[in-house]
Design a protein around this motif. Sequence first.
Motif, PDB file in Angstrom:
ATOM      1  N   GLY A   1      -2.796   5.463  -0.632  1.00  0.00           N
ATOM      2  CA  GLY A   1      -3.880   4.406  -0.422  1.00  0.00           C
ATOM      3  C   GLY A   1      -3.971   3.473  -1.638  1.00  0.00           C
ATOM      4  O   GLY A   1      -4.347   2.342  -1.656  1.00  0.00           O
TER       5      GLY A   1
ATOM      6  N   LYS B   1       0.949  -1.064   0.051  1.00  0.00           N
ATOM      7  CA  LYS B   1       0.122  -0.017  -0.173  1.00  0.00           C
ATOM      8  C   LYS B   1       0.932   1.208   0.101  1.00  0.00           C
ATOM      9  O   LYS B   1       2.036   1.534   0.567  1.00  0.00           O
ATOM     10  CB  LYS B   1      -1.082   0.009   1.403  1.00  0.00           C
ATOM     11  CG  LYS B   1      -1.918   1.131   1.090  1.00  0.00           C
ATOM     12  CD  LYS B   1      -3.004   1.053   2.417  1.00  0.00           C
ATOM     13  CE  LYS B   1      -3.922   2.142   2.435  1.00  0.00           C
ATOM     14  NZ  LYS B   1      -4.908   1.810   3.588  1.00  0.00           N
TER      15      LYS B   1
ATOM     16  N   CYS C   1       1.867   4.829   0.935  1.00  0.00           N
ATOM     17  CA  CYS C   1       1.666   5.782   2.108  1.00  0.00           C
ATOM     18  C   CYS C   1       2.724   7.017   2.034  1.00  0.00           C
ATOM     19  O   CYS C   1       3.884   6.736   1.359  1.00  0.00           O
ATOM     20  CB  CYS C   1       2.182   5.152   3.473  1.00  0.00           C
ATOM     21  SG  CYS C   1       1.075   3.605   3.546  1.00  0.00           S
TER      22      CYS C   1
END
Length: 321
Positions: free
Chosen positions: A316, A277, A279
């Motif tokens: 995200g 993911k 970030c």
Amino acid sequence: MSRLRKRKKRLFFGSCIIFLILAILVWTIVNVARPMVLNQLISINTISKDTVSITLPVEGLVAKEEAVIRSPINGELELVVEQGRRVAAHAVVAKVSALSLDTPGGSRVHNLAAPTAGAVCTNIDGLEEVLTPATLRELDLSGIGTIRKKVTAQPGGQTTMVERGQAVVKLVDNLRPVLIYLELKDEKIPPKLLEEGQGLNLMYQGQWFTSRIIKSQAKKENQSVLVEANSYPEELIFQRVAEFELLKTELTGLLVEEANLVYRDTQPGLYIVQRQKICWVPVEIKGVLQGKVAVESPALSGGVRYVANPHLVKEGDRVNK
């Protein structure tokens, strides 16, 4: 009229249904296809400690402790110790053979012994007894520069036929420091870098070594320095004139490209990958050099992966790389 109204209502509801289906279809395509496309286009690098530097090519005049051996006769020279090998004082390093009717076999052989310990070298240039470290320490830098201008050729190789009194072999003390005279022209070098007593990093044939400035002189746009090096590449002792790279400045740390940074307001940061993911993490810029940025953050350490083309992603997003 009632039929017309009913038909319009059917067309309206039909259009709404088609629009809804298209919207769902577009949403599905975007959310399903985007990650697939993203994983093809996204570039992910692993952050690590690195160094970027700016260097300046410069030519240097090298002085070292040298002891010359001269031939006692006219004859043919034969080196009995390979060039570069260090020998002890009084060791035989070469011999000169000459025709003689008074000796068996018709030749007379003179052994040439090393007057002092050192590395054997046949690159004789005639400056061995002129350009000594002691001489360079005493000379003004402008005087060294005058000598440098007269050195036009590199040392020659081994000569087979030699004459009496000719310098044929020399011993270079490769355990003693060498002195190097450098002329730096038309370059913006920080004055503090060239002050006497400062360390100066030089590279010769791909090897870095450290020297210390023992003399420094500025004249108009030129800067001349005399440096001393205690440890240096072995091949340097065979050269009188050598090409170096002088280290002007360097940046060390966790380095990324300036284009890798993502700003939020005025705060720089990086998109890093955590558990597939993306970030955003804030970073502190510690320095910038040649498009490279040294960054620091509690979230960063060697091995952390970051997005190299952050304009393609948003926080995200999920990646499968």
